[in-house]
Each structure stands twice: as C-alpha cells, then as structure tokens.
Write an enzyme that holds these catalytic residues in place. Sequence first.
Site, PDB file in Angstrom:
ATOM      1  N   ASP A  47       0.818  -1.208   0.000  1.00 48.27           N
ATOM      2  CA  ASP A  47       0.000   0.000   0.000  1.00 48.27           C
ATOM      3  C   ASP A  47       0.851   1.257   0.000  1.00 48.27           C
ATOM      4  O   ASP A  47       2.065   1.219   0.252  1.00 48.27           O
ATOM      5  CB  ASP A  47      -0.902   0.018   1.246  1.00 48.27           C
ATOM      6  N   LYS A  69      -3.871   3.087  -2.359  1.00 54.92           N
ATOM      7  CA  LYS A  69      -5.157   3.759  -2.511  1.00 54.92           C
ATOM      8  C   LYS A  69      -5.103   5.012  -1.651  1.00 54.92           C
ATOM      9  O   LYS A  69      -5.043   4.939  -0.432  1.00 54.92           O
ATOM     10  CB  LYS A  69      -6.315   2.866  -2.075  1.00 54.92           C
ATOM     11  N   MET A 184      -8.411   8.767   8.624  1.00 59.59           N
ATOM     12  CA  MET A 184      -8.866   9.391   7.371  1.00 59.59           C
ATOM     13  C   MET A 184      -9.914  10.472   7.622  1.00 59.59           C
ATOM     14  O   MET A 184     -10.914  10.583   6.912  1.00 59.59           O
ATOM     15  CB  MET A 184      -9.412   8.310   6.424  1.00 59.59           C
TER      16      MET A 184
END
Length: 279
Positions: A47, A69, A184
């Site tokens: 990642d 991502k 996030m």
Amino acid sequence: MLNSTFSHLPALEPGSVWLVGAGPGDPGLLTLLAAKGLGEADVIVHDALVNEDCLRLAHPGAELEYAGKRGGKPSAKQRDISLRLVELARAGKRVLRLKGGDPFVFGRGGEEALMLVEHNIPFRIVPGITAGIGGLAYAGIPVTHREVNHTVTFLTGHDSSGIVPDRIDWEAIGKGSPVIVMYMAMKHIAQISANLIASGRSPSEPVAFVCNAATGAQQVLETTLGQATEAVTASGLEPPAVVVVGEVVRLRASLDWLGALAGRRLQPDPFRQSSQVLA
C-alpha cells in the site's frame, strides 16, 4: 539471519497469500512473522502508507507491486487488487500483501481475504500495530488512561465514496466515548467537529492531529475541537493523519518521549496535579 533464527515460525508457502500489517511506520514495529514473510515472499503487493524502509527487508529477487489507494488520487480498484492476489497465488508465487497498520482495522483486509476464500487460495493473517494506537503512542498520547477513560472509539472519517459516513451515530459517540480516535478524518474535520459539538462535546476539548505517525516526518498539531478546522488550515499539514479527541491529549506534555529525546522537558502528570490541588 532472521529466517534461520526464527525458523520455527510458519513459512510462506508457494501458492499462498499472507495479509500482513506493516504497523504505523517505524519498521521496528513489524512483527517477527511479518519480517520473516517479507524475506520469503516472491511478490510483495504493498500500500501507499507502507514505509519504504519496511520493503528493504524483502529478499533481493522479490518483485514489488504498488497497490496504493489514496483519497482524491488515481487508485487501483479494490476488486482488481484482490483478484491480482488470486492471480499471483495461482501462478505459484509466495505472495505477501503488505498493508499499513493492521489489515483488519480500516484496511480492507477482510475484503481481500474473502476473495481468497472464494477462489480457494490458502492465506494467513499477520496482524500489525494499528496507527490509532501505535501512531498515537509515538506522539506521546495513550488511547486509554484510567483517570480519563475506560472506553475508546475508533472510526473512519470517510467511506468508500470519500465522504463522512452517514451511518455513524455521532450523538451516541459524542455522549458515550470519552476518547475518539479517527482515521482518514483530516479532510473532513470541519463537518466532524460540528457533529461532535452538536452532540454535546465542548469546543474547548483537546484534539491532536498526528501526521506521518511513527516516521521521521512525524508532525503533531495540538488544538481544540472548536478551533480544529482553522488550526489545520493554518498549519499546512496534510494527510495521512490520525486524529484523537479527548482529555488524553493533555498527557502529551508529560509523555512526548520522542520530544524528550530531542531535548523537550516533560511536565509532571497533569491529572495527578489536578487531583492534588483539589485535595
């Protein structure tokens, strides 16, 4: 030397996949099993949030595939990533899927594992230290402290569409969880702060943003719930970040161990001082 010393640990077999948590950043926080798998993998699918220093543990012939991502940027689709793991395993490769933090904590590891089950691919889950715990620890902020909280809530600041999830019961969390740790959430802090204040949280409640946690680029912003949006904008800080709301943030003045290594003078326990004054 690692593989020989820990030869009693499970081996990453051809045709199988390990879903591995890399921890919040510092490669020293990798588990022994994660490090062993990195040294055995034919292909490492990693990642964006994986520290490149972790990838240095791969053996020289290993193939590295990026599958990051990042919000607002072109990214591989989750289904494509999952199917790629199946493809590689079916080709007889030893496959290690390396994810920042823990694969089962907002890491979509469950989705990837379900795809492997669907295609009869043998797999192993190797948990990692999630950023919401390890990243905050590197900022000197404990997620629990018995003079502050006996519960903690972990939540994500955006869903698969990139917006604040509408299924979060902000009122219940605001009233019931003394400490809230958010992944996030930085880009949506205005809406999140408003939701929490509307649920009864004080605008003066401490908040901390820990950016690039547990890496050499780590930065910490301390502010309050009511001033969080303006403070983030003025700071110029960018994700990735872990956000924590609650009185535990005050402990950073006493527990910023990284700051102390750099010369910061730590203060006495603020909660013990308060209780002594009251006594």
